[in-house]
Each structure stands twice: as structure tokens, then as C-alpha cells.
Scaffold this motif. Structure first.
Motif, PDB file in Angstrom:
ATOM      1  N   GLY A 117      54.356  72.999   5.586  1.00  0.00           N
ATOM      2  CA  GLY A 117      54.093  71.712   4.932  1.00  0.00           C
ATOM      3  C   GLY A 117      52.698  71.174   5.137  1.00  0.00           C
ATOM      4  N   THR A 159      46.470  74.296  17.303  1.00  0.00           N
ATOM      5  CA  THR A 159      45.384  73.518  16.685  1.00  0.00           C
ATOM      6  C   THR A 159      44.156  73.441  17.593  1.00  0.00           C
ATOM      7  OG1 THR A 159      46.296  71.452  17.550  1.00  0.00           O
ATOM      8  CG2 THR A 159      46.959  72.080  15.324  1.00  0.00           C
ATOM      9  N   THR A 171      46.366  71.553   4.256  1.00  0.00           N
ATOM     10  CA  THR A 171      45.162  72.332   4.574  1.00  0.00           C
ATOM     11  C   THR A 171      45.498  73.816   4.690  1.00  0.00           C
ATOM     12  OG1 THR A 171      44.522  70.414   5.867  1.00  0.00           O
ATOM     13  CG2 THR A 171      43.094  72.328   6.005  1.00  0.00           C
ATOM     14  N   PRO A 197      41.055  77.109  18.335  1.00  0.00           N
ATOM     15  CA  PRO A 197      39.649  77.292  17.921  1.00  0.00           C
ATOM     16  C   PRO A 197      38.667  76.611  18.876  1.00  0.00           C
ATOM     17  CG  PRO A 197      41.018  76.763  16.019  1.00  0.00           C
ATOM     18  CD  PRO A 197      41.887  76.573  17.229  1.00  0.00           C
ATOM     19  N   PHE A 247      45.217  76.724  11.254  1.00  0.00           N
ATOM     20  CA  PHE A 247      46.562  77.134  11.678  1.00  0.00           C
ATOM     21  C   PHE A 247      47.524  76.931  10.505  1.00  0.00           C
ATOM     22  CE2 PHE A 247      50.589  75.559  13.839  1.00  0.00           C
ATOM     23  CZ  PHE A 247      51.095  76.835  14.022  1.00  0.00           C
ATOM     24  N   VAL A 252      40.788  66.741  10.249  1.00  0.00           N
ATOM     25  CA  VAL A 252      39.735  67.116  11.204  1.00  0.00           C
ATOM     26  C   VAL A 252      39.901  68.580  11.620  1.00  0.00           C
ATOM     27  CG1 VAL A 252      38.709  66.585  13.456  1.00  0.00           C
ATOM     28  CG2 VAL A 252      39.685  64.752  12.070  1.00  0.00           C
ATOM     29  N   TYR A 253      38.809  69.336  11.619  1.00  0.00           N
ATOM     30  CA  TYR A 253      38.829  70.737  12.057  1.00  0.00           C
ATOM     31  C   TYR A 253      37.677  71.006  13.027  1.00  0.00           C
ATOM     32  CZ  TYR A 253      42.908  71.943   9.509  1.00  0.00           C
ATOM     33  OH  TYR A 253      44.217  72.007   9.135  1.00  0.00           O
ATOM     34  N   THR A 254      37.619  72.239  13.517  1.00  0.00           N
ATOM     35  CA  THR A 254      36.664  72.591  14.575  1.00  0.00           C
ATOM     36  C   THR A 254      35.720  73.691  14.101  1.00  0.00           C
ATOM     37  OG1 THR A 254      38.372  72.098  16.201  1.00  0.00           O
ATOM     38  CG2 THR A 254      36.527  73.455  16.960  1.00  0.00           C
ATOM     39  N   ASP A 263      38.903  77.894  11.768  1.00  0.00           N
ATOM     40  CA  ASP A 263      40.199  78.579  11.729  1.00  0.00           C
ATOM     41  C   ASP A 263      41.307  77.572  11.467  1.00  0.00           C
ATOM     42  OD1 ASP A 263      38.721  80.778  12.382  1.00  0.00           O
ATOM     43  OD2 ASP A 263      39.425  80.915  14.451  1.00  0.00           O
ATOM     44  N   HIS A 291      50.690  76.058   9.424  1.00  0.00           N
ATOM     45  CA  HIS A 291      51.997  75.477   9.762  1.00  0.00           C
ATOM     46  C   HIS A 291      52.706  75.037   8.488  1.00  0.00           C
ATOM     47  CE1 HIS A 291      50.521  71.400   9.013  1.00  0.00           C
ATOM     48  NE2 HIS A 291      49.395  71.815   9.556  1.00  0.00           N
ATOM     49  N   TYR A 309      45.927  66.166  18.724  1.00  0.00           N
ATOM     50  CA  TYR A 309      45.297  66.783  17.550  1.00  0.00           C
ATOM     51  C   TYR A 309      46.157  66.686  16.289  1.00  0.00           C
ATOM     52  CZ  TYR A 309      41.089  68.879  19.613  1.00  0.00           C
ATOM     53  OH  TYR A 309      39.848  69.089  20.165  1.00  0.00           O
ATOM     54  N   TRP A 310      47.452  66.401  16.438  1.00  0.00           N
ATOM     55  CA  TRP A 310      48.302  66.271  15.247  1.00  0.00           C
ATOM     56  C   TRP A 310      49.569  65.537  15.649  1.00  0.00           C
ATOM     57  CZ3 TRP A 310      53.220  68.656  14.880  1.00  0.00           C
ATOM     58  CH2 TRP A 310      53.531  69.528  15.930  1.00  0.00           C
ATOM     59  N   GLU A 311      50.278  65.030  14.654  1.00  0.00           N
ATOM     60  CA  GLU A 311      51.546  64.384  14.973  1.00  0.00           C
ATOM     61  C   GLU A 311      52.605  64.740  13.950  1.00  0.00           C
ATOM     62  OE1 GLU A 311      49.762  60.191  13.463  1.00  0.00           O
ATOM     63  OE2 GLU A 311      51.483  60.084  14.832  1.00  0.00           O
ATOM     64  N   GLU A 312      53.837  64.633  14.379  1.00  0.00           N
ATOM     65  CA  GLU A 312      54.955  64.945  13.502  1.00  0.00           C
ATOM     66  C   GLU A 312      55.167  63.755  12.578  1.00  0.00           C
ATOM     67  OE1 GLU A 312      57.872  66.766  15.784  1.00  0.00           O
ATOM     68  OE2 GLU A 312      58.594  67.796  13.998  1.00  0.00           O
ATOM     69  N   VAL A 313      55.101  63.973  11.262  1.00  0.00           N
ATOM     70  CA  VAL A 313      55.380  62.852  10.338  1.00  0.00           C
ATOM     71  C   VAL A 313      56.465  63.259   9.351  1.00  0.00           C
ATOM     72  CG1 VAL A 313      53.210  61.575  10.460  1.00  0.00           C
ATOM     73  CG2 VAL A 313      53.344  63.572   8.976  1.00  0.00           C
TER      74      VAL A 313
HETATM   75  C1  LIG Z   1      39.453  66.972  16.955  1.00  0.00           C
HETATM   76  C2  LIG Z   1      40.458  67.824  16.191  1.00  0.00           C
HETATM   77  C3  LIG Z   1      40.174  69.162  15.953  1.00  0.00           C
HETATM   78  C4  LIG Z   1      41.097  69.965  15.267  1.00  0.00           C
HETATM   79  N1  LIG Z   1      40.794  71.277  15.034  1.00  0.00           N
HETATM   80  C5  LIG Z   1      41.688  72.067  14.376  1.00  0.00           C
HETATM   81  C6  LIG Z   1      41.389  73.431  14.088  1.00  0.00           C
HETATM   82  O1  LIG Z   1      40.293  73.928  14.362  1.00  0.00           O
HETATM   83  N2  LIG Z   1      42.343  74.178  13.466  1.00  0.00           N
HETATM   84  C7  LIG Z   1      43.564  73.657  13.103  1.00  0.00           C
HETATM   85  O2  LIG Z   1      44.393  74.387  12.536  1.00  0.00           O
HETATM   86  N3  LIG Z   1      43.856  72.356  13.338  1.00  0.00           N
HETATM   87  C8  LIG Z   1      42.947  71.553  13.951  1.00  0.00           C
HETATM   88  N4  LIG Z   1      43.234  70.236  14.177  1.00  0.00           N
HETATM   89  C9  LIG Z   1      44.567  69.729  13.784  1.00  0.00           C
HETATM   90  C10 LIG Z   1      44.648  69.343  12.318  1.00  0.00           C
HETATM   91  O3  LIG Z   1      43.698  68.337  12.011  1.00  0.00           O
HETATM   92  C11 LIG Z   1      46.069  68.808  12.050  1.00  0.00           C
HETATM   93  O4  LIG Z   1      47.015  69.826  12.239  1.00  0.00           O
HETATM   94  C12 LIG Z   1      46.212  68.192  10.682  1.00  0.00           C
HETATM   95  O5  LIG Z   1      47.423  67.496  10.648  1.00  0.00           O
HETATM   96  C13 LIG Z   1      46.211  69.233   9.577  1.00  0.00           C
HETATM   97  O6  LIG Z   1      46.224  68.546   8.377  1.00  0.00           O
HETATM   98  P1  LIG Z   1      47.166  68.958   7.163  1.00  0.00           P
HETATM   99  O7  LIG Z   1      46.539  68.314   5.980  1.00  0.00           O
HETATM  100  O8  LIG Z   1      47.361  70.431   7.116  1.00  0.00           O
HETATM  101  O9  LIG Z   1      48.555  68.337   7.523  1.00  0.00           O
HETATM  102  P2  LIG Z   1      49.018  66.808   7.485  1.00  0.00           P
HETATM  103  O10 LIG Z   1      48.905  66.253   6.092  1.00  0.00           O
HETATM  104  O11 LIG Z   1      48.338  66.060   8.581  1.00  0.00           O
HETATM  105  O12 LIG Z   1      50.531  66.973   7.855  1.00  0.00           O
HETATM  106  C14 LIG Z   1      51.436  67.645   6.989  1.00  0.00           C
HETATM  107  C15 LIG Z   1      52.681  68.008   7.770  1.00  0.00           C
HETATM  108  O13 LIG Z   1      52.337  69.019   8.697  1.00  0.00           O
HETATM  109  C16 LIG Z   1      52.747  68.643  10.004  1.00  0.00           C
HETATM  110  N5  LIG Z   1      51.790  69.215  10.963  1.00  0.00           N
HETATM  111  C17 LIG Z   1      50.472  68.900  11.119  1.00  0.00           C
HETATM  112  N6  LIG Z   1      49.935  69.680  12.087  1.00  0.00           N
HETATM  113  C18 LIG Z   1      50.934  70.489  12.538  1.00  0.00           C
HETATM  114  C19 LIG Z   1      51.010  71.502  13.526  1.00  0.00           C
HETATM  115  N7  LIG Z   1      49.960  71.864  14.267  1.00  0.00           N
HETATM  116  N8  LIG Z   1      52.188  72.133  13.728  1.00  0.00           N
HETATM  117  C20 LIG Z   1      53.281  71.809  12.994  1.00  0.00           C
HETATM  118  N9  LIG Z   1      53.280  70.850  12.032  1.00  0.00           N
HETATM  119  C21 LIG Z   1      52.118  70.203  11.818  1.00  0.00           C
HETATM  120  C22 LIG Z   1      52.763  67.130  10.001  1.00  0.00           C
HETATM  121  O14 LIG Z   1      53.647  66.609  10.948  1.00  0.00           O
HETATM  122  C23 LIG Z   1      53.234  66.847   8.585  1.00  0.00           C
HETATM  123  O15 LIG Z   1      54.640  66.891   8.517  1.00  0.00           O
HETATM  124  C24 LIG Z   1      42.324  69.413  14.830  1.00  0.00           C
HETATM  125  C25 LIG Z   1      42.577  68.047  15.037  1.00  0.00           C
HETATM  126  C26 LIG Z   1      41.654  67.269  15.709  1.00  0.00           C
HETATM  127  C27 LIG Z   1      41.950  65.798  15.915  1.00  0.00           C
END
Ligand SMILES: Cc1cc2nc3c(=O)[nH]c(=O)nc-3n(C[C@H](O)[C@H](O)[C@H](O)COP(=O)(O)OP(=O)(O)OC[C@H]3O[C@@H](n4cnc5c(N)ncnc54)[C@H](O)[C@@H]3O)c2cc1C
Length: 352
Positions: A206, A245, A209, A248, A202, A184-186, A200, A204, A348-352
Motif C-alpha cells: 500500500g 526504512t 512510493t 539505507p 522499501f 522523505v527518503y535518504t 533505496d 511495503h 520514520y513511518w507510521e501505521e495509518v
Molecule cells: C528521515 C527519513 C528517512 C527515510 N528514508 C527512507 C529510505 O531511504 N527508504 C525507505 O524505504 N523509506 C524511508 N523512509 C520512510 C518513508 O518515508 C515512509 O515509509 C513513508 O511512509 C513512505 O511513503 P509512502 O508514500 O510509500 O507511504 P505512505 O503514503 O506514507 O503510507 C501508505 C501506507 O503504507 C504504510 N507504510 C508506510 N511505511 C511503511 C513501512 N515501512 N512498512 C509497512 N507499512 C508502511 C502506511 O502505514 C500506510 O498505510 C524515511 C523516513 C524518514 C522520516
């Protein structure tokens, strides 16, 4: 004068594994959860009226049937997805999806899906990449929700194969080498003229996206699903807190709320120098919370020290790591008396 009825699209399915009494209890609870009502409608028939259409529950001869009707296919699809999700989870039958028959076109992408193209990417500070996308139907993401699902192939560089609807109305997501990611993004910035929008990402460790955004180039195809929720809060006095996260969404809120809105904003980042430009009116104060190796909870600790917004137009908005959001809900809602109408608190995100 000729009046035309709105076009009604319909779906119908049996629920084979629940009794009429169980079904009534299930839908009554779900309706209440969404501030809706399951109303009796004659013998063995109940109805939930929702903003997207109607759900009819028919419990004739000990069999349970569901009918969904909506003014358009997208609303029909979203209602169906909600019902599928609810029934699957509440009955532990998510592996036996309902067999829907009706007006969803088999073989097509879901009605809330759009394929768009990347037109450019650019770094924002040292921890974000801004991606600009445009394409047919992109306007739908401009004003009915702030968030969306970004759909792209898990395997970098592969040609995307998009989800489609099968004969039973189910969304089929490609598997194996064609697997798709859908975080999910914004929607950060909108250009109605082109039309196009920016989001935008972020960067991070691993993050698939983050990897995708760092490598995205002009012409790449990407899928968008939604819009899916979130909007600018209406408030006279607001307390906002969020980590990277949420920046934005917070930036968009600060650019949109009236200049008269007073407020305090806490933005949590890892290191000094990770700040990015945030535009806001003089009645808003913005403070950066540098974690520098500390737990993400320091954001909430800081927000707790701020003066709580008071009065009719008070609002608390917080989005961050799930564990922080959970504690924030407890603090603002259970201890400080905020509710779901005057606060938005989301993980908005969780540690996995
Ligand atoms: C309503 C909503 C709006 C959002 N809008 C935005 C946005 O505009 N921009 C943005 O960047 N994100 C945004 N997010 C957060 C984003 O969806 C999560 O960070 C998501 O996990 C990114 O997916 P991924 O495929 O990169 O990582 P995932 O496959 O979900 O996770 C991969 C690894 O990255 C780790 N991880 C995930 N997020 C973070 C973090 N923030 N910091 C450190 N480690 C992390 C996880 O724990 C995991 O180990 C939003 C989330 C929600 C629910």
C-alpha cells in the motif's frame, strides 16, 4: 581595500492575530527550543540570530511585524517556512497564512526544489528498488544533509506540475488531479563524477512510493526538496538499530564512519531471506532481527539486550516505526541518560 557586504535578502510580514506580549513569548519559546536567543535590540525590537539569517520582531504601536533577512534566497525561504509553521501551529491560525512581502520570486519553484531525471532502477534484494537520479543542482544533496523529500505525481504516469511560490511567499502545492506526493527518503550512494545519487525504496504494502519506484523508468522527471536533515554521527562506540526504512541511512553511516568506531547494529526485517548486503568494518557487528509476524517492538527488545555504548564517544542511533521510536526515546533518554547530543532517535513511518 574594498570589502563587500554579503548580499542580504529580506521578507516582511505583519502578524495580525497576536499581541506584542504573545509574540514575544512565542518567539522566546521557539528560540529556546532551538538553543537560540530572542535578544532585545532597542525599543520595541527583538532579534533571533540563526545560522540561516536573522528574524526581527517589531512590536511598535501594538502591531506585530516580522522581518527576516538571510544571505541567500534558500536560507530566506527555509527561515520563512519555519516561522510560518511555528506561528500557524502555536496560534491555531494555520488556515490564515502570513502575507510576506520581499525577495522571494513569485511564480518560481521553492529555492530548495530541484527537478531531476531517473536514469535507472534496479532491485536490491527482494524488498527494495534502487533509483538513480541525476540533474542540474543535484550536488546540493551530497554533503549538508542525508535526507530529502521525493516529489512525484500522485496519479501514476501524469506529467508533474511542480509547487511554486505565490505573491505572498507561500508555497502553492497543486491539488486535484495534479496532486503531488512528498515522502522523505535518504541519499544512499553518491556519484560525484556524473553527478548523480541513488536512493533505496522499501517495497511495503500500500505504499504509493513503492508503486512509483516499481514503475519508474529512465527519463521520468521527479522533484527533490532539501536536503532536510540527518547526518553521520560522530562516535567511537555506537549502538545502531533500525527497520527496513532505516537500512539505507544505516548502510551509508556504516560506509562512512571511521574503521576504528566500535559498534553493534540491529536490522529488523520481516522474513529470513529479506537481508541485503551491508558493508561494514570488522569493528562493527551486524545482527538481523527477523520479525516473522512479531510486533516491530522486537527491534527495541533486542537493542535493549545489547551492551550500552559508554564514555565520551558513545552514541545511540535508532530509526524505525514511530511507536517504536517513542518507546526507544523513553528507554534511552529517560531511563539510560542519553540526550539529544549523543543519540538520534527518529520515527520514520507510521501505521495509518
Ligand atoms: C528521515 C527519513 C528517512 C527515510 N528514508 C527512507 C529510505 O531511504 N527508504 C525507505 O524505504 N523509506 C524511508 N523512509 C520512510 C518513508 O518515508 C515512509 O515509509 C513513508 O511512509 C513512505 O511513503 P509512502 O508514500 O510509500 O507511504 P505512505 O503514503 O506514507 O503510507 C501508505 C501506507 O503504507 C504504510 N507504510 C508506510 N511505511 C511503511 C513501512 N515501512 N512498512 C509497512 N507499512 C508502511 C502506511 O502505514 C500506510 O498505510 C524515511 C523516513 C524518514 C522520516
Amino acid at each position: 581595500m574594498l570589502t563587500l557586504d554579503p548580499i542580504i535578502f529580506k521578507l516582511e510580514s505583519q502578524i495580525p492575530y497576536v499581541s506584542p506580549d504573545q509574540a514575544i513569548a512565542l518567539f522566546d519559546a521557539e528560540a529556546k527550543e532551538h538553543n537560540l536567543v530572542l535578544a532585545p535590540l532597542g525599543k520595541d525590537q527583538y532579534r533571533i540570530e540563526t545560522p540561516m539569517g536573522m528574524i526581527d520582531l517589531l512590536t511598535h504601536d501594538d502591531a506585530v511585524r516580522l522581518k527576516i533577512s538571510s544571505p541567500n534566497k534558500e536560507a530566506l525561504y527555509l527561515l520563512k517556512e519555519g516561522v510560518d509553521d511555528h506561528i500557524g501551529h502555536s496560534t491555531n491560525h494555520s488556515q490564515e497564512p502570513l502575507q510576506w512581502r520581499g525577495d522571494l520570486p513569485a511564480g518560481e519553484t521553492p529555492p530548495n526544489f530541484r527537478e531531476v531525471s531517473v536514469t535507472s532502477t534496479q532491485p536490491i534484494g527482494r524488498t527494495f528498488v534502487r533509483v538513480t537520479v541525476r540533474g542540474k543542482g543535484i550536488e546540493r544533496f551530497f554533503d549538508t544533509g542525508m535526507h530529502f523529500r521525493l516529489v512525484f505525481p500522485k496519479q501514476a504516469g501524469s506529467v508533474p506540475v511542480w509547487p511554486y511560490l505565490d505573491e505572498a511567499g507561500r508555497t502553492v502545492w497543486p491539488k486535484g488531479e495534479q496532486e503531488l506526493m512528498r515522502p522523505v527518503y535518504t541519499v544512499r550512494k553518491i556519484d560525484k563524477e556524473i553527478p548523480a545519487f541513488d536512493f533505496d525504496v522499501f517495497l511495503h504494502e500500500g505504499g504509493p512510493t513503492a508503486d512509483w519506484a516499481s514503475q519508474a523508468k529512465e527519463g521520468d522527471k521527479v522533484g527533490l526538496m532539501g536536503p532536510s536533515g540527518g547526518w553521520i554521527p560522530e562516535a567511537d562506540n555506537i549502538l545502531i538499530a533500525g527497520d527496513e526504512t532505516a537500512i539505507p541511512a544505516i548502510s551509508r553511516i556504516l560506509e562512512t564512519i571511521p574503521v576504528s568506531t566500535k559498534g553493534t547494529v540491529f536490522l529488523s526485517i520481516e522474513k529470513e531471506g529479506d537481508q541485503i548486503p551491508v558493508t561494514h568494518s570488522p569493528s562493527i557487528s551486524v545482527e538481523w532481527v527477523i520479525r516473522d509476524g512479531r510486533s516491530h517492538e522486537c527491534l527495541l527488545d533486542q537493542a535493549k539486550k545489547a551492551e550500552l555504548p559508554e564514555g565520551k564517544g558513545a552514541f545511540v542511533w535508532l530509526a524505525a516505526k514511530k511507536s517504536v521510536a517513542r518507546k526507544a526515546k523513553h528507554y534511552f533518554r529517560d531511563e539510560k541518560g542519553f540526550n539529544t547530543k549523543n543519540s538520534y532517535i527518529a520515527g520514520y513511518w507510521e501505521e495509518v
